[in-house]
Design a protein around this motif. Structure first.
Motif, PDB file in Angstrom:
ATOM      1  N   LEU A 171      36.364 -19.385  17.908  1.00 31.24           N
ATOM      2  CA  LEU A 171      35.994 -17.987  18.094  1.00 31.24           C
ATOM      3  C   LEU A 171      34.869 -17.600  17.135  1.00 31.24           C
ATOM      4  CD1 LEU A 171      36.524 -15.343  19.569  1.00 31.24           C
ATOM      5  CD2 LEU A 171      38.336 -14.849  17.913  1.00 31.24           C
ATOM      6  N   ALA A 172      34.973 -18.041  15.888  1.00 31.89           N
ATOM      7  CA  ALA A 172      33.922 -17.744  14.910  1.00 31.89           C
ATOM      8  C   ALA A 172      32.590 -18.352  15.337  1.00 31.89           C
ATOM      9  CB  ALA A 172      34.328 -18.265  13.531  1.00 31.89           C
ATOM     10  N   ARG A 173      32.634 -19.603  15.802  1.00 28.07           N
ATOM     11  CA  ARG A 173      31.399 -20.249  16.258  1.00 28.07           C
ATOM     12  C   ARG A 173      30.818 -19.539  17.480  1.00 28.07           C
ATOM     13  NH1 ARG A 173      34.131 -25.154  14.770  1.00 28.07           N
ATOM     14  NH2 ARG A 173      34.913 -25.381  16.900  1.00 28.07           N
ATOM     15  N   GLY A 174      31.691 -19.107  18.382  1.00 27.41           N
ATOM     16  CA  GLY A 174      31.225 -18.402  19.574  1.00 27.41           C
ATOM     17  C   GLY A 174      30.527 -17.101  19.243  1.00 27.41           C
ATOM     18  N   VAL A 175      31.098 -16.337  18.336  1.00 29.47           N
ATOM     19  CA  VAL A 175      30.474 -15.075  17.926  1.00 29.47           C
ATOM     20  C   VAL A 175      29.155 -15.359  17.199  1.00 29.47           C
ATOM     21  CG1 VAL A 175      30.708 -13.040  16.446  1.00 29.47           C
ATOM     22  CG2 VAL A 175      32.639 -13.790  17.853  1.00 29.47           C
ATOM     23  N   ALA A 176      29.162 -16.378  16.319  1.00 30.10           N
ATOM     24  CA  ALA A 176      27.943 -16.719  15.569  1.00 30.10           C
ATOM     25  C   ALA A 176      26.811 -17.112  16.498  1.00 30.10           C
ATOM     26  CB  ALA A 176      28.234 -17.845  14.582  1.00 30.10           C
ATOM     27  N   ALA A 177      27.143 -17.781  17.597  1.00 27.57           N
ATOM     28  CA  ALA A 177      26.118 -18.247  18.532  1.00 27.57           C
ATOM     29  C   ALA A 177      25.729 -17.203  19.574  1.00 27.57           C
ATOM     30  CB  ALA A 177      26.613 -19.508  19.250  1.00 27.57           C
ATOM     31  N   SER A 178      26.447 -16.083  19.602  1.00 31.83           N
ATOM     32  CA  SER A 178      26.251 -15.099  20.672  1.00 31.83           C
ATOM     33  C   SER A 178      25.003 -14.238  20.502  1.00 31.83           C
ATOM     34  CB  SER A 178      27.469 -14.181  20.757  1.00 31.83           C
ATOM     35  OG  SER A 178      27.525 -13.322  19.631  1.00 31.83           O
ATOM     36  N   GLY A 179      24.479 -14.186  19.279  1.00 33.81           N
ATOM     37  CA  GLY A 179      23.322 -13.331  19.020  1.00 33.81           C
ATOM     38  C   GLY A 179      23.683 -11.926  18.586  1.00 33.81           C
ATOM     39  N   VAL A 180      24.970 -11.597  18.511  1.00 35.71           N
ATOM     40  CA  VAL A 180      25.375 -10.249  18.125  1.00 35.71           C
ATOM     41  C   VAL A 180      25.161 -10.007  16.622  1.00 35.71           C
ATOM     42  CG1 VAL A 180      27.812 -10.756  17.656  1.00 35.71           C
ATOM     43  CG2 VAL A 180      27.154  -8.492  18.506  1.00 35.71           C
ATOM     44  N   ILE A 181      25.144 -11.097  15.840  1.00 31.12           N
ATOM     45  CA  ILE A 181      24.881 -11.005  14.399  1.00 31.12           C
ATOM     46  C   ILE A 181      23.486 -11.533  14.143  1.00 31.12           C
ATOM     47  CG2 ILE A 181      25.581 -11.795  12.108  1.00 31.12           C
ATOM     48  CD1 ILE A 181      28.399 -12.214  13.275  1.00 31.12           C
ATOM     49  N   ARG A 182      22.681 -10.770  13.416  1.00 29.70           N
ATOM     50  CA  ARG A 182      21.320 -11.227  13.144  1.00 29.70           C
ATOM     51  C   ARG A 182      21.287 -12.112  11.901  1.00 29.70           C
ATOM     52  NH1 ARG A 182      18.406  -8.289   9.145  1.00 29.70           N
ATOM     53  NH2 ARG A 182      19.455  -6.425   8.405  1.00 29.70           N
ATOM     54  N   TYR A 183      20.337 -13.016  11.893  1.00 30.26           N
ATOM     55  CA  TYR A 183      20.121 -13.917  10.765  1.00 30.26           C
ATOM     56  C   TYR A 183      18.646 -13.905  10.402  1.00 30.26           C
ATOM     57  CZ  TYR A 183      24.667 -15.557  12.319  1.00 30.26           C
ATOM     58  OH  TYR A 183      25.979 -15.619  12.695  1.00 30.26           O
ATOM     59  N   PRO A 184      18.325 -13.766   9.095  1.00 32.40           N
ATOM     60  CA  PRO A 184      19.273 -13.523   8.008  1.00 32.40           C
ATOM     61  C   PRO A 184      19.843 -12.115   8.098  1.00 32.40           C
ATOM     62  CG  PRO A 184      17.032 -13.370   7.188  1.00 32.40           C
ATOM     63  CD  PRO A 184      16.932 -13.812   8.623  1.00 32.40           C
ATOM     64  N   ASN A 185      20.918 -11.871   7.355  1.00 31.74           N
ATOM     65  CA  ASN A 185      21.560 -10.560   7.352  1.00 31.74           C
ATOM     66  C   ASN A 185      21.879 -10.159   5.919  1.00 31.74           C
ATOM     67  OD1 ASN A 185      24.353 -11.694   6.794  1.00 31.74           O
ATOM     68  ND2 ASN A 185      23.832 -12.717   8.718  1.00 31.74           N
ATOM     69  N   PRO A 186      22.050  -8.852   5.679  1.00 31.55           N
ATOM     70  CA  PRO A 186      22.217  -8.386   4.300  1.00 31.55           C
ATOM     71  C   PRO A 186      23.532  -8.768   3.637  1.00 31.55           C
ATOM     72  CG  PRO A 186      22.296  -6.546   5.844  1.00 31.55           C
ATOM     73  CD  PRO A 186      21.899  -7.746   6.620  1.00 31.55           C
ATOM     74  N   ILE A 187      24.490  -9.328   4.387  1.00 28.45           N
ATOM     75  CA  ILE A 187      25.717  -9.775   3.730  1.00 28.45           C
ATOM     76  C   ILE A 187      25.680 -11.259   3.399  1.00 28.45           C
ATOM     77  CG2 ILE A 187      27.139  -7.952   4.727  1.00 28.45           C
ATOM     78  CD1 ILE A 187      28.281 -10.061   6.648  1.00 28.45           C
ATOM     79  N   GLY A 188      24.561 -11.920   3.727  1.00 24.44           N
ATOM     80  CA  GLY A 188      24.399 -13.318   3.352  1.00 24.44           C
ATOM     81  C   GLY A 188      25.164 -14.295   4.216  1.00 24.44           C
ATOM     82  N   LEU A 189      25.629 -13.852   5.381  1.00 25.56           N
ATOM     83  CA  LEU A 189      26.352 -14.745   6.283  1.00 25.56           C
ATOM     84  C   LEU A 189      25.387 -15.770   6.849  1.00 25.56           C
ATOM     85  CD1 LEU A 189      29.125 -15.177   7.709  1.00 25.56           C
ATOM     86  CD2 LEU A 189      28.204 -13.792   9.583  1.00 25.56           C
ATOM     87  N   PRO A 190      25.690 -17.060   6.672  1.00 25.20           N
ATOM     88  CA  PRO A 190      24.761 -18.078   7.177  1.00 25.20           C
ATOM     89  C   PRO A 190      24.825 -18.190   8.695  1.00 25.20           C
ATOM     90  CG  PRO A 190      26.708 -19.131   6.277  1.00 25.20           C
ATOM     91  CD  PRO A 190      26.840 -17.659   5.982  1.00 25.20           C
ATOM     92  N   SER A 191      23.741 -18.637   9.274  1.00 26.67           N
ATOM     93  CA  SER A 191      23.715 -18.872  10.709  1.00 26.67           C
ATOM     94  C   SER A 191      24.585 -20.073  11.036  1.00 26.67           C
ATOM     95  CB  SER A 191      22.285 -19.125  11.188  1.00 26.67           C
ATOM     96  OG  SER A 191      21.829 -20.370  10.686  1.00 26.67           O
ATOM     97  N   LEU A 192      24.886 -20.233  12.315  1.00 25.15           N
ATOM     98  CA  LEU A 192      25.686 -21.372  12.746  1.00 25.15           C
ATOM     99  C   LEU A 192      25.012 -22.689  12.353  1.00 25.15           C
ATOM    100  CD1 LEU A 192      28.229 -22.210  14.276  1.00 25.15           C
ATOM    101  CD2 LEU A 192      26.882 -22.172  16.376  1.00 25.15           C
ATOM    102  N   ALA A 193      23.685 -22.764  12.516  1.00 25.22           N
ATOM    103  CA  ALA A 193      22.954 -23.984  12.155  1.00 25.22           C
ATOM    104  C   ALA A 193      23.059 -24.268  10.666  1.00 25.22           C
ATOM    105  CB  ALA A 193      21.489 -23.869  12.568  1.00 25.22           C
ATOM    106  N   GLU A 194      22.946 -23.212   9.842  1.00 23.01           N
ATOM    107  CA  GLU A 194      23.048 -23.395   8.388  1.00 23.01           C
ATOM    108  C   GLU A 194      24.443 -23.844   7.989  1.00 23.01           C
ATOM    109  OE1 GLU A 194      19.864 -20.086   6.767  1.00 23.01           O
ATOM    110  OE2 GLU A 194      21.833 -19.434   7.427  1.00 23.01           O
TER     111      GLU A 194
END
Length: 199
Positions: A171-194
């Motif tokens: 589920l986490a990978r699906g959301v990360a890959a969905s484009g709903v979260i931008r990268y980079p982001n101000p909370i420092g969440l890494p992209s799926l690739a990172e």
């Protein structure tokens, strides 16, 4: 509601697999110590949603805030103020300074002053890059944060921890890959690739 709607865009089997982790998450949240963790305590005190997907999100949010409070404690113990922490994160490959300034409301003067404080502590060199001491500080803070975040899961067996991660990861990978979260982001969440590159 928005978070639950976003999660429900993932395949049903992925959601059902994640919902199987709710009991373990609830146990971790309920057993976690809220001392010195105001955001965790406030989130945990909220009524849990009747919607199981929203409840899943809320439990994960509780644990995210538990980790965040521990991260703040680690930074305070290391003598790093909030803005200096973001300067160091930006230099360590996180969000860009202009993004952090825009989303947090810091001026160029604020950022410059924090950078100077970091330079005075030998965390940044004369070229504006992290020093060995700065990288060590970042690593130590993250290690302390990880150790503090582990506490709610101590009562789970190694197998139960693996099962929990296995249930939530798709589920986490699906959301990360969905484009709903931008990268980079101000909370420092890494992209799926990172995240994949980091192991």
């Amino acid at each position: 509601q928005g978070a639950a709607a976003t999660l429900r865009r993932q395949p049903d089997e992925v959601i059902e697999r994640a919902l199987a982790a709710v009991e373990a998450l609830r146990t971790a949240v309920d057993r976690a110590d809220a001392g010195g963790r105001p955001l965790f305590a406030a989130n945990r005190s909220l009524a849990r949603p009747a919607d199981p997907v929203a409840a899943l999100w809320q439990l994960c949010t509780d644990l995210r805030e538990h980790r965040g409070d521990g991260h703040v404690a680690a930074l305070v113990a290391a003598g790093v103020d909030g803005l200096a922490a973001h300067v160091l994160i930006a230099l360590d490959g996180g969000a860009t300074p202009d993004d952090l300034q825009r989303t947090r409301g810091w001026t160029d003067a604020d950022w410059h002053a924090a950078s100077e404080r970091c330079r005075d502590r030998d965390w940044i060199d004369e070229h504006g890059a992290l020093t060995v001491a700065g990288r060590r500080l970042r690593a130590d803070v993250e290690a302390t944060t990880d150790a503090l975040a582990e506490r709610p899961f101590r009562d789970l067996s190694d197998r139960a921890r693996r099962d929990l991660l296995d249930a939530l990861a798709p589920l986490a990978r699906g959301v990360a890959a969905s484009g709903v979260i931008r990268y980079p982001n101000p909370i420092g969440l890494p992209s799926l690739a990172e995240s994949t590159d980091a192991g």
